[in-house]
Design an enzyme around this catalytic site. Structure first.
Site, PDB file in Angstrom:
ATOM      1  N   HIS A  28      31.022   0.238  48.333  1.00 39.81           N
ATOM      2  CA  HIS A  28      30.222   0.978  47.754  1.00 39.81           C
ATOM      3  C   HIS A  28      28.565   0.230  47.477  1.00 39.81           C
ATOM      4  O   HIS A  28      27.399   1.301  47.296  1.00 39.81           O
ATOM      5  CB  HIS A  28      30.839   1.169  46.223  1.00 39.81           C
ATOM      6  CG  HIS A  28      31.919   1.661  46.095  1.00 39.81           C
ATOM      7  ND1 HIS A  28      32.633   1.002  45.307  1.00 39.81           N
ATOM      8  CD2 HIS A  28      32.537   2.992  46.290  1.00 39.81           C
ATOM      9  CE1 HIS A  28      34.093   1.678  45.518  1.00 39.81           C
ATOM     10  NE2 HIS A  28      34.159   2.889  46.463  1.00 39.81           N
ATOM     11  N   ASP A 141      35.686   6.629  55.220  1.00 39.59           N
ATOM     12  CA  ASP A 141      35.758   7.814  54.892  1.00 39.59           C
ATOM     13  C   ASP A 141      35.418   9.113  55.947  1.00 39.59           C
ATOM     14  O   ASP A 141      35.396   9.541  55.332  1.00 39.59           O
ATOM     15  CB  ASP A 141      35.818   8.396  53.496  1.00 39.59           C
ATOM     16  CG  ASP A 141      36.649   7.387  52.391  1.00 39.59           C
ATOM     17  OD1 ASP A 141      37.977   7.060  51.908  1.00 39.59           O
ATOM     18  OD2 ASP A 141      36.208   6.382  52.508  1.00 39.59           O
ATOM     19  N   SER A 176      38.336  -1.359  49.928  1.00 38.12           N
ATOM     20  CA  SER A 176      39.374   0.211  49.458  1.00 38.12           C
ATOM     21  C   SER A 176      39.755  -0.240  48.487  1.00 38.12           C
ATOM     22  O   SER A 176      39.586  -1.165  47.199  1.00 38.12           O
ATOM     23  CB  SER A 176      40.366   0.596  50.462  1.00 38.12           C
ATOM     24  OG  SER A 176      40.875   1.498  49.112  1.00 38.12           O
TER      25      SER A 176
HETATM   26  P1  AMP Z   1      34.753   6.083  46.707  1.00 38.71           P
HETATM   27  O1  AMP Z   1      35.041   5.269  45.689  1.00 38.71           O
HETATM   28  O2  AMP Z   1      36.748   5.452  47.340  1.00 38.71           O
HETATM   29  O3  AMP Z   1      35.481   7.473  46.740  1.00 38.71           O
HETATM   30  O4  AMP Z   1      34.137   5.810  47.593  1.00 38.71           O
HETATM   31  C1  AMP Z   1      33.122   6.030  47.598  1.00 38.71           C
HETATM   32  C2  AMP Z   1      32.015   6.331  48.818  1.00 38.71           C
HETATM   33  O5  AMP Z   1      31.733   4.620  48.849  1.00 38.71           O
HETATM   34  C3  AMP Z   1      32.557   6.912  50.116  1.00 38.71           C
HETATM   35  O6  AMP Z   1      31.425   7.114  50.414  1.00 38.71           O
HETATM   36  C4  AMP Z   1      33.298   6.033  50.275  1.00 38.71           C
HETATM   37  O7  AMP Z   1      33.588   5.679  52.047  1.00 38.71           O
HETATM   38  C5  AMP Z   1      32.774   4.680  50.547  1.00 38.71           C
HETATM   39  N1  AMP Z   1      33.474   3.688  50.864  1.00 38.71           N
HETATM   40  C6  AMP Z   1      34.253   3.607  50.643  1.00 38.71           C
HETATM   41  N2  AMP Z   1      34.857   1.873  50.884  1.00 38.71           N
HETATM   42  C7  AMP Z   1      33.763   1.735  51.488  1.00 38.71           C
HETATM   43  C8  AMP Z   1      33.483  -0.005  52.752  1.00 38.71           C
HETATM   44  N3  AMP Z   1      35.053  -0.217  52.734  1.00 38.71           N
HETATM   45  N4  AMP Z   1      31.839   0.371  53.442  1.00 38.71           N
HETATM   46  C9  AMP Z   1      31.286   1.747  53.187  1.00 38.71           C
HETATM   47  N5  AMP Z   1      31.574   2.748  52.674  1.00 38.71           N
HETATM   48  C10 AMP Z   1      32.320   2.539  51.251  1.00 38.71           C
END
Ligand code: AMP
Length: 271
Positions: A28, A141, A176
């Protein structure tokens, strides 16, 4: 949030927006830093969006750490943190949903019915509230980025979508928020996901292997891992349509979704 956004826009400031569900990690924060490099103001949101979770999914136990998130965002240079409450986002009588044909039923959509409608709807709402110049999403994602690019173009949303590389742990596991669910043994076996993607990529890149050989290599790495309890999909796809690829050549998406115990993990690479 609207007021804040208006104030900056009136001064001709660009706004980079990073929507998240919180429990923030370096993946993030890499989006925050990229947004900081490319915009005058960086806004992040933390919202665990109830309508993108299925009834039997992990909405209730999704990790939440608002104080930790606030601190990490501040250190990474975010200027604005938007934490809406579900009852403000989904007011009484809420009945409008955004649905993206074709793309929503593939890959993760086949296992999470309604998930991408929930994502598309909340992203449209957040864009309408924040009114950013650019919005930042992770390649991790991948299908989400394809869906969001589609709605942005189809609904003339006028936000530039920037997709950033996946940030990984020492063994290649994609960072993640859900990795926190894994026991130490499960965490060790989760490294097989990235190894499987790499095995498939090596065959495709060698130029001599076929798509089906590459898919088999990936499946055999995943099947050899006893703690992987279910392989939901593992294959090679067209990155624009998400259709299964038939021949090698041109850019390909190598992607997988597996369950380790109760935890569902996804990952992908482009070759
Ligand atoms: P989330 O909180 O899981 O909804 O993720 C929020 C944003 O962070 C989304 O655009 C995800 O694709 C991105 N994101 C999550 N994990 C990663 C990662 N390991 N590397 C890069 N971006 C990420």
């Amino acid at each position: 949030m609207r007021e804040t956004s208006r104030r900056h826009t009136a001064k001709d400031k660009s706004i980079g927006f990073v929507p998240t569900m919180g429990a923030l990690h370096d993946g993030h924060l890499s989006l925050i830093r990229r947004a900081k490099d490319e915009n005058d103001i960086v806004a992040a949101s933390v919202f665990v969006n109830p309508i993108q979770f299925g009834a039997d999914e992990d909405f209730d136990r999704y990790p939440r750490d608002i104080e930790g998130d606030r601190e990490k965002l501040e250190k990474s240079g975010a200027d604005v943190l938007f934490i809406p409450e579900a009852k403000m986002i989904y007011t009484d009588g809420f009945s409008t949903h955004v649905h993206v044909d074709a793309l929503s039923d593939k890959l993760c959509g086949a296992f999470r019915p309604g998930h991408f409608d929930g994502v598309a709807t909340v992203v449209c709402k957040l864009f309408n509230i924040v009114r950013p110049t650019r919005a930042y999403f992770g390649q991790k994602d991948f299908q989400q980025t394809v869906v969001i690019r589609r709605i942005t173009e189809d609904l003339n949303i006028g936000v530039d979508i920037v997709v950033c590389p996946t940030v990984r742990e020492y063994d290649g596991l994609a960072m993640s928020s859900r990795n926190a669910y894994l026991s130490p043994e499960e965490r060790k076996s989760a490294g097989a996901i990235y190894r499987a993607l790499q095995a498939a990529a090596a065959i495709l890149k060698s130029g001599s292997g076929t798509v089906s050989e590459s898919v088999s290599a990936m499946k055999s790495v995943l099947s050899a891992e006893p703690l992987i309890s279910e392989i939901q999909y593992s294959g090679i796809y067209d990155p624009l349509t998400l259709a299964e690829a038939v021949d090698a050549g041109k850019e390909k998406l190598i992607a997988a979704a597996v369950k380790i115990g109760r935890t569902r993990l996804i990952d992908n690479i482009l070759v």
